[in-house]
Design a protein around this motif. Structure first.
Motif, PDB file in Angstrom:
ATOM      1  N   VAL A 127       8.601   0.114  -1.086  1.00 55.67           N
ATOM      2  CA  VAL A 127       8.690   0.287  -2.529  1.00 55.67           C
ATOM      3  C   VAL A 127       7.965   1.576  -2.916  1.00 55.67           C
ATOM      4  N   ASP A 128       8.672   2.468  -3.628  1.00 62.10           N
ATOM      5  CA  ASP A 128       8.105   3.720  -4.136  1.00 62.10           C
ATOM      6  C   ASP A 128       8.035   3.660  -5.657  1.00 62.10           C
ATOM      7  N   TYR A 129       7.112   4.418  -6.236  1.00 64.16           N
ATOM      8  CA  TYR A 129       6.963   4.475  -7.691  1.00 64.16           C
ATOM      9  C   TYR A 129       6.889   5.921  -8.153  1.00 64.16           C
ATOM     10  N   PHE A 130       7.536   6.218  -9.271  1.00 65.81           N
ATOM     11  CA  PHE A 130       7.360   7.481  -9.987  1.00 65.81           C
ATOM     12  C   PHE A 130       6.858   7.116 -11.378  1.00 65.81           C
ATOM     13  N   GLN A 131       5.769   7.756 -11.783  1.00 63.98           N
ATOM     14  CA  GLN A 131       5.199   7.459 -13.098  1.00 63.98           C
ATOM     15  C   GLN A 131       4.829   8.753 -13.810  1.00 63.98           C
ATOM     16  N   ILE A 132       5.118   8.786 -15.099  1.00 61.09           N
ATOM     17  CA  ILE A 132       4.730   9.908 -15.944  1.00 61.09           C
ATOM     18  C   ILE A 132       4.250   9.331 -17.272  1.00 61.09           C
ATOM     19  N   GLY A 133       3.098   9.802 -17.723  1.00 60.51           N
ATOM     20  CA  GLY A 133       2.565   9.201 -18.936  1.00 60.51           C
ATOM     21  C   GLY A 133       1.423   9.982 -19.545  1.00 60.51           C
ATOM     22  N   LEU A 134       0.825   9.358 -20.541  1.00 57.24           N
ATOM     23  CA  LEU A 134      -0.303   9.913 -21.267  1.00 57.24           C
ATOM     24  C   LEU A 134      -1.513   9.013 -21.086  1.00 57.24           C
ATOM     25  N   GLY A 135      -2.682   9.619 -21.216  1.00 50.94           N
ATOM     26  CA  GLY A 135      -3.915   8.857 -21.138  1.00 50.94           C
ATOM     27  C   GLY A 135      -4.876   9.319 -22.211  1.00 50.94           C
ATOM     28  N   TYR A 136      -5.798   8.430 -22.564  1.00 50.09           N
ATOM     29  CA  TYR A 136      -6.814   8.751 -23.563  1.00 50.09           C
ATOM     30  C   TYR A 136      -8.177   8.302 -23.058  1.00 50.09           C
ATOM     31  N   LEU A 152       0.858  -1.181   0.000  1.00 45.78           N
ATOM     32  CA  LEU A 152       0.000   0.000   0.000  1.00 45.78           C
ATOM     33  C   LEU A 152       0.892   1.227   0.000  1.00 45.78           C
ATOM     34  N   GLY A 153       0.559   2.184  -0.844  1.00 44.86           N
ATOM     35  CA  GLY A 153       1.303   3.438  -0.892  1.00 44.86           C
ATOM     36  C   GLY A 153       0.359   4.612  -0.919  1.00 44.86           C
ATOM     37  N   LEU A 154       0.916   5.792  -0.818  1.00 43.87           N
ATOM     38  CA  LEU A 154       0.158   7.032  -0.910  1.00 43.87           C
ATOM     39  C   LEU A 154       0.689   7.799  -2.114  1.00 43.87           C
ATOM     40  N   ALA A 155      -0.169   8.002  -3.109  1.00 48.84           N
ATOM     41  CA  ALA A 155       0.235   8.653  -4.352  1.00 48.84           C
ATOM     42  C   ALA A 155      -0.217  10.115  -4.369  1.00 48.84           C
ATOM     43  N   ALA A 156       0.606  10.953  -4.992  1.00 48.75           N
ATOM     44  CA  ALA A 156       0.275  12.368  -5.194  1.00 48.75           C
ATOM     45  C   ALA A 156       0.886  12.799  -6.519  1.00 48.75           C
ATOM     46  N   GLY A 157       0.198  13.680  -7.218  1.00 50.67           N
ATOM     47  CA  GLY A 157       0.721  14.129  -8.500  1.00 50.67           C
ATOM     48  C   GLY A 157      -0.138  15.200  -9.120  1.00 50.67           C
ATOM     49  N   ALA A 158       0.028  15.370 -10.431  1.00 52.28           N
ATOM     50  CA  ALA A 158      -0.693  16.393 -11.173  1.00 52.28           C
ATOM     51  C   ALA A 158      -1.019  15.876 -12.562  1.00 52.28           C
ATOM     52  N   GLY A 159      -2.037  16.479 -13.157  1.00 50.31           N
ATOM     53  CA  GLY A 159      -2.431  16.104 -14.505  1.00 50.31           C
ATOM     54  C   GLY A 159      -2.795  17.339 -15.315  1.00 50.31           C
ATOM     55  N   TYR A 160      -2.676  17.213 -16.623  1.00 50.35           N
ATOM     56  CA  TYR A 160      -3.058  18.308 -17.527  1.00 50.35           C
ATOM     57  C   TYR A 160      -3.843  17.733 -18.692  1.00 50.35           C
ATOM     58  N   ASP A 161      -5.035  18.278 -18.928  1.00 50.89           N
ATOM     59  CA  ASP A 161      -5.887  17.853 -20.034  1.00 50.89           C
ATOM     60  C   ASP A 161      -5.572  18.697 -21.261  1.00 50.89           C
ATOM     61  N   PHE A 162      -5.017  18.068 -22.302  1.00 52.57           N
ATOM     62  CA  PHE A 162      -4.752  18.767 -23.560  1.00 52.57           C
ATOM     63  C   PHE A 162      -6.048  18.983 -24.327  1.00 52.57           C
ATOM     64  N   THR A 163      -6.903  17.964 -24.331  1.00 51.86           N
ATOM     65  CA  THR A 163      -8.223  18.025 -24.953  1.00 51.86           C
ATOM     66  C   THR A 163      -9.188  17.306 -24.012  1.00 51.86           C
ATOM     67  N   ASP A 164     -10.440  17.151 -24.422  1.00 48.14           N
ATOM     68  CA  ASP A 164     -11.388  16.383 -23.616  1.00 48.14           C
ATOM     69  C   ASP A 164     -10.982  14.916 -23.518  1.00 48.14           C
ATOM     70  N   ASN A 165     -10.200  14.437 -24.493  1.00 52.24           N
ATOM     71  CA  ASN A 165      -9.816  13.026 -24.521  1.00 52.24           C
ATOM     72  C   ASN A 165      -8.371  12.765 -24.103  1.00 52.24           C
TER      73      ASN A 165
END
Length: 171
Positions: free
Chosen positions: A160-169, A123-136
């Motif tokens: 165990v810690d994780y760093f993730q950066i990516g795109l979504g659709y 179990l971990g505690l995640a925090a981050g940010a996101g940016y919507d380029f378009t509605d999708n």
């Protein structure tokens, strides 16, 4: 494993009942760091790779969403690989029209054989940010701090810690 699947079913069950829910895919770069400490001495080792998965984006109010995800994460170091199923359940708050902050728990299950003393569920505690380029299309970056001690030995604390950066659709 049964606990992880039960939580996933509950989270996605909420998505079906929500009025405005979208689904989508996500993926990108992932870095997994294993941190061990004992008697005031600590060491860490990282491994980089990728993650790919799917999510539900549940609109709760104009500025607040819940985003449960289920992803496969693979990390590689030298000739070794680690395969993990991750499930962040993130609260997403829009601080501006297209910019959001994310926070919430992240469950993970290391699916590789780990040995008797190693706890593969975390179990971990995640925090981050996101940016919507378009509605999708959107981008996200987050860090998950491991809260679970992975070694069942009282002398050593391993997280165990994780760093993730990516795109979504969104569909």
């Amino acid at each position: 494993m049964k606990k992880l699947l039960l939580v996933a079913m509950m989270a996605f069950g909420l998505a079906v009942n929500a009025q405005e829910t979208s689904f989508g895919i996500t993926g990108g770069f992932s870095n997994m760091t294993v941190k061990a400490s004992a008697n005031g001495i600590s060491a860490s080792q990282g491994a980089s790779g990728f993650y790919v998965g799917f999510f539900a984006d549940i609109k709760v109010s104009e500025k607040f969403n819940i985003q449960p995800e289920l992803a496969y994460t693979a990390s590689f170091k030298n000739d070794n690989s680690t395969n993990v199923i991750t499930m962040p359940i993130l609260a997403k708050y829009y601080v501006a029209e297209n910019f959001s902050i994310l926070a919430g728990p992240m469950l993970d299950l290391i699916v590789d054989e780990t040995g008797d003393e190693f706890n593969s569920f975390g179990l971990g505690l995640a925090a981050g940010a996101g940016y919507d380029f378009t509605d999708n299309l959107f981008a996200t970056a987050r860090y998950s701090f491991g809260l679970t001690n992975r070694v069942e030995n009282a002398v050593v604390s391993t997280k165990v810690d994780y760093f993730q950066i990516g795109l979504g659709y969104r569909f």
